[in-house]
Scaffold this motif. Structure first.
Motif, PDB file in Angstrom:
ATOM      1  N   THR A  90       0.837  -1.200   0.000  1.00  0.00           N
ATOM      2  CA  THR A  90       0.000   0.000   0.000  1.00  0.00           C
ATOM      3  C   THR A  90       0.874   1.254   0.000  1.00  0.00           C
ATOM      4  O   THR A  90       1.790   1.363   0.816  1.00  0.00           O
ATOM      5  CB  THR A  90      -0.918   0.026   1.240  1.00  0.00           C
ATOM      6  OG1 THR A  90      -1.710  -1.163   1.264  1.00  0.00           O
ATOM      7  CG2 THR A  90      -1.836   1.234   1.231  1.00  0.00           C
ATOM      8  N   PRO A  91       0.613   2.205  -0.903  1.00  0.00           N
ATOM      9  CA  PRO A  91       1.410   3.437  -0.930  1.00  0.00           C
ATOM     10  C   PRO A  91       1.124   4.322   0.281  1.00  0.00           C
ATOM     11  O   PRO A  91       0.132   4.141   0.984  1.00  0.00           O
ATOM     12  CB  PRO A  91       0.976   4.115  -2.230  1.00  0.00           C
ATOM     13  CG  PRO A  91      -0.383   3.564  -2.511  1.00  0.00           C
ATOM     14  CD  PRO A  91      -0.393   2.175  -1.968  1.00  0.00           C
TER      15      PRO A  91
ATOM     16  N   PHE B  85      -2.564   0.981  16.648  1.00  0.00           N
ATOM     17  CA  PHE B  85      -1.107   0.898  16.776  1.00  0.00           C
ATOM     18  C   PHE B  85      -0.474   0.970  15.389  1.00  0.00           C
ATOM     19  O   PHE B  85      -1.163   0.900  14.363  1.00  0.00           O
ATOM     20  CB  PHE B  85      -0.691  -0.403  17.469  1.00  0.00           C
ATOM     21  CG  PHE B  85      -1.363  -1.616  16.891  1.00  0.00           C
ATOM     22  CD1 PHE B  85      -0.819  -2.289  15.811  1.00  0.00           C
ATOM     23  CD2 PHE B  85      -2.561  -2.070  17.411  1.00  0.00           C
ATOM     24  CE1 PHE B  85      -1.452  -3.383  15.253  1.00  0.00           C
ATOM     25  CE2 PHE B  85      -3.216  -3.180  16.866  1.00  0.00           C
ATOM     26  CZ  PHE B  85      -2.652  -3.831  15.795  1.00  0.00           C
ATOM     27  N   ILE B  86       0.845   1.078  15.369  1.00  0.00           N
ATOM     28  CA  ILE B  86       1.640   1.092  14.144  1.00  0.00           C
ATOM     29  C   ILE B  86       2.494  -0.170  14.100  1.00  0.00           C
ATOM     30  O   ILE B  86       3.203  -0.483  15.066  1.00  0.00           O
ATOM     31  CB  ILE B  86       2.558   2.330  14.082  1.00  0.00           C
ATOM     32  CG1 ILE B  86       1.738   3.618  14.070  1.00  0.00           C
ATOM     33  CG2 ILE B  86       3.481   2.252  12.852  1.00  0.00           C
ATOM     34  CD1 ILE B  86       1.000   3.889  12.789  1.00  0.00           C
ATOM     35  N   LEU B  87       2.434  -0.909  13.000  1.00  0.00           N
ATOM     36  CA  LEU B  87       3.334  -2.040  12.785  1.00  0.00           C
ATOM     37  C   LEU B  87       4.557  -1.585  12.013  1.00  0.00           C
ATOM     38  O   LEU B  87       4.441  -0.858  11.022  1.00  0.00           O
ATOM     39  CB  LEU B  87       2.636  -3.149  11.993  1.00  0.00           C
ATOM     40  CG  LEU B  87       1.657  -4.085  12.718  1.00  0.00           C
ATOM     41  CD1 LEU B  87       1.242  -5.208  11.768  1.00  0.00           C
ATOM     42  CD2 LEU B  87       2.245  -4.648  13.983  1.00  0.00           C
TER      43      LEU B  87
ATOM     44  N   TRP C 188      -2.875   0.365  12.148  1.00  0.00           N
ATOM     45  CA  TRP C 188      -3.958  -0.606  12.300  1.00  0.00           C
ATOM     46  C   TRP C 188      -4.982  -0.144  13.327  1.00  0.00           C
ATOM     47  O   TRP C 188      -4.635   0.446  14.351  1.00  0.00           O
ATOM     48  CB  TRP C 188      -3.409  -1.967  12.746  1.00  0.00           C
ATOM     49  CG  TRP C 188      -2.743  -2.722  11.644  1.00  0.00           C
ATOM     50  CD1 TRP C 188      -1.458  -2.579  11.211  1.00  0.00           C
ATOM     51  CD2 TRP C 188      -3.336  -3.727  10.817  1.00  0.00           C
ATOM     52  NE1 TRP C 188      -1.205  -3.429  10.172  1.00  0.00           N
ATOM     53  CE2 TRP C 188      -2.346  -4.155   9.912  1.00  0.00           C
ATOM     54  CE3 TRP C 188      -4.595  -4.311  10.763  1.00  0.00           C
ATOM     55  CZ2 TRP C 188      -2.587  -5.138   8.956  1.00  0.00           C
ATOM     56  CZ3 TRP C 188      -4.840  -5.291   9.815  1.00  0.00           C
ATOM     57  CH2 TRP C 188      -3.841  -5.694   8.917  1.00  0.00           C
ATOM     58  N   ARG C 189      -6.244  -0.459  13.046  1.00  0.00           N
ATOM     59  CA  ARG C 189      -7.328  -0.268  14.016  1.00  0.00           C
ATOM     60  C   ARG C 189      -8.161  -1.550  14.069  1.00  0.00           C
ATOM     61  O   ARG C 189      -8.597  -2.059  13.028  1.00  0.00           O
ATOM     62  CB  ARG C 189      -8.210   0.918  13.608  1.00  0.00           C
ATOM     63  CG  ARG C 189      -7.574   2.286  13.855  1.00  0.00           C
ATOM     64  CD  ARG C 189      -8.345   3.396  13.161  1.00  0.00           C
ATOM     65  NE  ARG C 189      -8.115   3.386  11.720  1.00  0.00           N
ATOM     66  CZ  ARG C 189      -8.773   4.155  10.859  1.00  0.00           C
ATOM     67  NH1 ARG C 189      -9.729   4.976  11.297  1.00  0.00           N
ATOM     68  NH2 ARG C 189      -8.491   4.111   9.565  1.00  0.00           N
TER      69      ARG C 189
ATOM     70  N   ASP D 195      -4.085   1.342   7.198  1.00  0.00           N
ATOM     71  CA  ASP D 195      -3.653   2.299   6.185  1.00  0.00           C
ATOM     72  C   ASP D 195      -2.173   2.597   6.372  1.00  0.00           C
ATOM     73  O   ASP D 195      -1.614   2.407   7.456  1.00  0.00           O
ATOM     74  CB  ASP D 195      -4.466   3.595   6.274  1.00  0.00           C
ATOM     75  CG  ASP D 195      -4.306   4.282   7.623  1.00  0.00           C
ATOM     76  OD1 ASP D 195      -3.422   5.159   7.749  1.00  0.00           O
ATOM     77  OD2 ASP D 195      -5.053   3.937   8.574  1.00  0.00           O
ATOM     78  N   THR D 196      -1.534   3.054   5.304  1.00  0.00           N
ATOM     79  CA  THR D 196      -0.139   3.470   5.373  1.00  0.00           C
ATOM     80  C   THR D 196      -0.092   4.955   5.722  1.00  0.00           C
ATOM     81  O   THR D 196      -0.728   5.759   5.044  1.00  0.00           O
ATOM     82  CB  THR D 196       0.573   3.226   4.032  1.00  0.00           C
ATOM     83  OG1 THR D 196       0.467   1.841   3.693  1.00  0.00           O
ATOM     84  CG2 THR D 196       2.043   3.609   4.121  1.00  0.00           C
TER      85      THR D 196
END
Length: 462
Positions: free
Chosen positions: A169-170, A224-226, A196-197, A243-244
């Motif tokens: 994903t851009p 959170f962010i992966l 992520w949600r 989403d990115t």
């Protein structure tokens, strides 16, 4: 050793859970995956969480986030799949729909941007850059050896098919709207970062995929962010979207999924028909006709009669040693990955030049890739069908078709009379056994049994 271990929240929070409350932090010096056995692989995949803890507290219950700050994990994950791999793969012949989907979430809905026919990398890159589209690549284990290696070991561990998809994903874009899946999901972050949600399930342990509108799902229970090297697990039915973040590089992650149609309900549907057929052969009440016009009118008067039949089946089931399996075992072993080995599509060679004789000592090999099931003689269609033993294996399965929905997939294996069951159990349950000690009536039967298994590479002479 882990710096600290904290479990995910119980899902009762009104707002997003702070990251420190739902994550496990792993030290950077942890080694990567351990392939010594299926259980070792699972343990290393979710380390530092132990498998016992995972299945007691998280599996089918709540999400688990493992954040790793080590470069070794990030480097290993990035080796599994990179955006740059697509250029070479497209040159090998990929097609829209079958191999690749191009999509974007627009106003809460999924917009598919697929072209027709074969995928060309320049067009794919153009849609990615200009339309901010997500690239979904189906079943990369067909092409990437290390994913093949991971997934076939997990299939041994779970006893269920394990598929995967790569999502690229851009920056500043989202590929899919909020939805839930019918599989247990492990997310491995390979490149870049993903926001992520997660939300309360509306259908816990869902049996199908479904979109969920934003106005129905409420506030996230986890957010959170992966980053590369991180792992996320969540149960089927967990509503999620990702989403990115804008201003960053693209994000690449792989979802590894399992346990589709693998519930107790599915197992009942698979085994009860055979139990009913067996009971009907011996119990005339099951063969008696239903009341006239029962199919033409709605009635509840038969509920008591059906309850009685079910009690009879339950009593019979209590004393049943060998369940008449229908499709689940065969479907799993027929459609799963072949064992991982060095080389590209090389045939497994015969296990040694010496074929087994009566005085040989033999032992089973590839036990994790074989199932034994009992079923009716498939070569006979009359009422007097005898039960046979079927030994199915995945040694000759085709990696290139794994999880691609091929209806003409061929099963591989052997068929034996029911009288061979004790001898087969001896081989399966022994580290090694003498052929002459097998529980069969004649030496000829003993030699014929082990020669058949040896020809299929299922046993070796020691």
């Amino acid at each position: 050793m882990p710096k600290k271990v904290k479990s995910a929240g119980d899902g009762k929070e009104e707002g997003p859970v702070p990251r420190k409350q739902m994550k496990v932090e792993a030290a950077g010096d942890l080694s990567t995956l351990n392939f010594d056995s299926p259980s070792d692989l699972l343990e290393s995949l979710i380390s530092p969480v132990k498998a016992e803890t995972f299945f007691k507290e998280f599996w089918e219950q709540k999400p688990l986030l493992i954040q790793r700050d080590g470069s070794a994990w990030a480097a290993y994950y990035q080796s599994l799949f990179r955006f740059s791999d697509l250029k070479n793969l497209c040159s090998r012949g990929l097609y829209y729909g079958r191999d690749i989907n191009v999509c974007r979430c627009v106003s809460g809905k999924k917009k598919v941007l697929n072209k027709d026919g074969r995928v060309h990398f320049l067009q794919l890159r153009k849609d990615f850059d200009q339309k901010r589209a997500t690239i979904q690549f189906h079943q990369p284990q067909r092409f990437k050896d290390e994913l093949w290696r991971i997934q076939e070991k997990l299939e041994c561990y779970f006893g269920s098919l394990v598929g995967s998809n790569v999502y690229i994903t851009p920056a500043g874009s989202q590929g899919l709207p909020p939805h839930y899946d019918d599989v247990e999901v492990f997310i491995l972050q390979l490149e870049g970062e993903k926001h992520w949600r997660l939300y309360h399930p509306t259908v816990p342990l869902a049996r199908e995929y479904s979109l969920e509108p934003e106005d129905r799902i409420g506030r996230p229970t986890h957010e959170f962010i992966l980053k590369p090297g991180d792992l996320l697990y969540f149960p089927r039915g967990t509503i999620h979207q990702a989403d990115t973040p804008p201003g960053l590089a693209h994000s690449t992650h792989v979802t590894i999924s399992t346990y589709q149609n693998n519930s107790w309900g599915d197992f009942l549907l698979d085994t009860i028909p055979g139990l009913v057929l067996d009971t009907a052969k011996e119990d005339m009440a099951f063969r008696a006709g239903i009341p006239r016009q029962l199919l033409l009118v709605e009635t509840t008067s038969v509920a008591t009669r059906l309850s009685g039949f079910l009690r009879t089946l339950a009593d019979r089931l209590e004393g049943t040693k060998e369940l008449l399996s229908a499709d689940m075992k065969k479907d799993f072993i027929t459609n799963r990955l072949p064992p991982y080995y060095v080389g590209d599509g090389a045939e497994l060679s015969m296990p040694g030049k010496e074929s087994p004789k009566l005085d040989s000592i033999v032992r089973l090999q590839f036990k994790d890739y074989v199932v034994i099931t009992v079923g009716p003689d498939q070569d006979r269609s009359d009422e007097a069908q005898e039960k046979m033993i079927y030994v199915y294996h995945s040694l000759k399965n085709r990696r290139e078709t794994h999880m691609m929905g091929n209806e003409d997939t061929e099963s591989h294996g052997l068929r034996f009379p029911l009288s061979h069951m004790d001898a087969l159990k001896q081989i399966w349950n022994s580290s090694a056994i003498s052929v002459k000690d097998l529980k069969l009536n004649t030496n000829e039967e003993k030699e014929r049994l082990v020669l058949s298994l040896w020809t299929e590479c299922l046993i070796q002479v020691v």
